[in-house]
Motif scaffolding. Sequence first.
Motif, PDB file in Angstrom:
ATOM      1  N   UNK A   3       0.834  -1.209   0.000  1.00 51.15           N
ATOM      2  CA  UNK A   3       0.000   0.000   0.000  1.00 51.15           C
ATOM      3  C   UNK A   3       0.861   1.249   0.000  1.00 51.15           C
ATOM      4  N   UNK A   4       1.841   1.270   0.880  1.00 47.80           N
ATOM      5  CA  UNK A   4       2.688   2.451   1.017  1.00 47.80           C
ATOM      6  C   UNK A   4       3.459   2.728  -0.266  1.00 47.80           C
ATOM      7  N   UNK A   5       4.017   1.683  -0.850  1.00 49.19           N
ATOM      8  CA  UNK A   5       4.794   1.866  -2.075  1.00 49.19           C
ATOM      9  C   UNK A   5       3.914   2.360  -3.209  1.00 49.19           C
ATOM     10  N   UNK A   6       2.689   1.848  -3.259  1.00 51.61           N
ATOM     11  CA  UNK A   6       1.775   2.280  -4.313  1.00 51.61           C
ATOM     12  C   UNK A   6       1.442   3.756  -4.141  1.00 51.61           C
ATOM     13  N   UNK A   7       1.210   4.136  -2.913  1.00 48.63           N
ATOM     14  CA  UNK A   7       0.914   5.540  -2.619  1.00 48.63           C
ATOM     15  C   UNK A   7       2.077   6.443  -3.021  1.00 48.63           C
ATOM     16  N   UNK A   8       3.303   5.990  -2.710  1.00 51.76           N
ATOM     17  CA  UNK A   8       4.477   6.796  -3.047  1.00 51.76           C
ATOM     18  C   UNK A   8       4.632   6.964  -4.557  1.00 51.76           C
ATOM     19  N   UNK A   9       4.355   5.904  -5.292  1.00 46.95           N
ATOM     20  CA  UNK A   9       4.596   5.952  -6.737  1.00 46.95           C
ATOM     21  C   UNK A   9       3.490   6.654  -7.507  1.00 46.95           C
ATOM     22  N   UNK A  10       2.276   6.551  -7.030  1.00 50.10           N
ATOM     23  CA  UNK A  10       1.153   7.034  -7.831  1.00 50.10           C
ATOM     24  C   UNK A  10       0.288   8.041  -7.100  1.00 50.10           C
ATOM     25  N   UNK A  11       0.454   8.172  -5.787  1.00 45.20           N
ATOM     26  CA  UNK A  11      -0.424   9.051  -5.040  1.00 45.20           C
ATOM     27  C   UNK A  11      -1.813   8.483  -4.852  1.00 45.20           C
ATOM     28  N   UNK A  12      -1.995   7.224  -5.240  1.00 46.57           N
ATOM     29  CA  UNK A  12      -3.323   6.616  -5.178  1.00 46.57           C
ATOM     30  C   UNK A  12      -3.533   5.948  -3.825  1.00 46.57           C
ATOM     31  N   UNK A  13      -4.714   6.179  -3.248  1.00 45.85           N
ATOM     32  CA  UNK A  13      -5.046   5.468  -2.012  1.00 45.85           C
ATOM     33  C   UNK A  13      -5.385   4.029  -2.362  1.00 45.85           C
ATOM     34  N   UNK A  14      -4.890   3.158  -1.532  1.00 40.98           N
ATOM     35  CA  UNK A  14      -4.853   1.748  -1.867  1.00 40.98           C
ATOM     36  C   UNK A  14      -6.237   1.116  -1.927  1.00 40.98           C
ATOM     37  N   UNK A  15      -6.532   0.505  -3.040  1.00 40.66           N
ATOM     38  CA  UNK A  15      -7.672  -0.392  -3.110  1.00 40.66           C
ATOM     39  C   UNK A  15      -7.258  -1.728  -2.493  1.00 40.66           C
ATOM     40  N   UNK A  16      -8.201  -2.655  -2.314  1.00 37.42           N
ATOM     41  CA  UNK A  16      -7.810  -3.982  -1.832  1.00 37.42           C
ATOM     42  C   UNK A  16      -6.794  -4.627  -2.779  1.00 37.42           C
ATOM     43  N   UNK A  17      -5.853  -5.359  -2.226  1.00 36.70           N
ATOM     44  CA  UNK A  17      -4.897  -6.086  -3.052  1.00 36.70           C
ATOM     45  C   UNK A  17      -5.024  -7.572  -2.763  1.00 36.70           C
ATOM     46  N   UNK A  18      -4.581  -8.383  -3.715  1.00 37.38           N
ATOM     47  CA  UNK A  18      -4.651  -9.838  -3.556  1.00 37.38           C
ATOM     48  C   UNK A  18      -3.266 -10.436  -3.722  1.00 37.38           C
ATOM     49  N   UNK A  19      -3.004 -11.461  -2.961  1.00 36.87           N
ATOM     50  CA  UNK A  19      -1.716 -12.144  -3.039  1.00 36.87           C
ATOM     51  C   UNK A  19      -1.610 -12.912  -4.352  1.00 36.87           C
TER      52      UNK A  19
END
Lengths: 265, 265
Positions: free
Chosen positions: B72-88
């Motif tokens: 989540x954090x890395x996604x936020x840093x790269x895109x500024x997007x608040x994290x949607x649910x992720x799947x393994x």
Amino acid sequence: MDYDITKYDRPSVAADIVVFTLRRSDSESYRHLSKPVLSVLLVRRTEEPFKGMPALPGGFCCREETIEETAFRKLKEKTGVDSPPISLLCNLSRLGRDPRGWIISCCYWTVIEYTRAATDKNAQWYEVSLKEEGGRHTLVLTDDSGREYVSEVMMNNPNELYNQSAEAEIPENGLAFDHAEMIVSALLKLRSSLEKPYAAFRLLPERFTLTELQQVYEAILDRKLIMSNFRRKIAPYVEETGAIEGGAGHRPSKLFTRKDVSGQE
Amino acid sequence: MDYDITKYDRPSVAADIVVFTLRRSDSESYRHLSKPVLSVLLVRRTEEPFKGMPALPGGFCCREETIEETAFRKLKEKTGVDSPPISLLCNLSRLGRDPRGWIISCCYWTVIEYTRAATDKNAQWYEVSLKEEGGRHTLVLTDDSGREYVSEVMMNNPNELYNQSAEAEIPENGLAFDHAEMIVSALLKLRSSLEKPYAAFRLLPERFTLTELQQVYEAILDRKLIMSNFRRKIAPYVEETGAIEGGAGHRPSKLFTRKDVSGQE
DNA sequence: GCAAAAGTGTTAACAGTACACCCATGT
DNA sequence: ACATGGGTGTACTGTTAACACTTTTGC
């Protein structure tokens, strides 16, 4: 190098593995078929934390092996069984899930044909029973002496079990760590995997009757199936061997074997 | 304590994340609908190894967060997007997969509504195209300047991608690390997830037309669907808002929204 | 003979497929 | 008017579900 791996704090990584099997209880009469019982392999902990409680077999990863190879090796050590294919279930990484420190668990699941020969004396098969009511799963494990281990697991969406579980108190008759939720999650995956019969085949010998195959389904799904519908459904995946199994107090049954279908497993 | 975690060798653990989106190309005429294009978010590497090559966004886990929170954090840093649910998706742990040392990658996937606002200048969306022929998957990624990155991934059983891939040479126009196989695997999961429309909803605004929803399916599955069949299939999951979208050169379309079905997502 | 399981057939309901057809709109 | 997408209906097919029925055996 933008990252010197020796400079940063690193977690310990463990592989835990949920192994299911089916055990047949002894037959009651000469013509009654015995019903197989779904069971899971657990190891009684000999050390703190959770000393004395049942836990999933597993262990820490070494540099020389992949995480899957760790799971394979641990399974071999506990049961003497050569590893069947395993599937990834979840990664649990919540800090505090293990009192010894920062320990991430990579959890896998598989099924194996029943073997009594657990090489580790602490490894035992526990009968599995699962009830669900509104996202609340009650897992009951029963060992051979009849002692029950009960766990409550909240899970609304089986696909997204990721560490959101609260740090619930683990009761006296519970399981070590967060292993109860792993087992619940694995059982749900096993059930949904039965859309195709490949996991069921791994619970049976090379040649089997269709009733045996159906019993595998019924034991895992925990409900009765209608014979003729079941046979139509699995027909594309099996083929007759020509052999016949008699000797029981009823019509002898044909022995089948798995058929290789393209795009398999 | 049977295990002193400071005594043993430990791996570095990274979270990598495959983020898909749909981008609409500019409309050609006043009544032509533009087709959305499936794209994946990649970051150009600024350091060795694989300096200059595109790679999945990701980073190393810290003690204070779960692996998912790292993603989540890395996604936020790269895109500024608040994290949607992720799947393994998978864990890759083969020694040698990262020349810097013993580094395990936990790989996740998700989809987000398109945003141009990648906060990291090195983060870009790449158009995705995948061809398959007898277990041989050819992944072609195209950046906005038209440059193509081609990867070959062998995969017979999408459920059991675990480190069995050989240490293939990575070509000049390839992807860093083993990220190509992660993307292929993620795309196959995304496709199979479309049996239910929940992932598709996350690629659309709150209110959408059924044609837009169908275009999401067509872009991801890479084939045309028949409108009336598609509508029957997704009917249980959507409901009319009453609103109507006009202004195009054809009959105005009803706006729908996702319907909450019990036992969701 | 009879209980138990093996195995087949029949029907209705439902979901998936392919296609034909009409509707409403901005230019 | 017309091209374009919005929207509905229909006929065909295959799968699923529920149930009824026959067959074969050991005791």
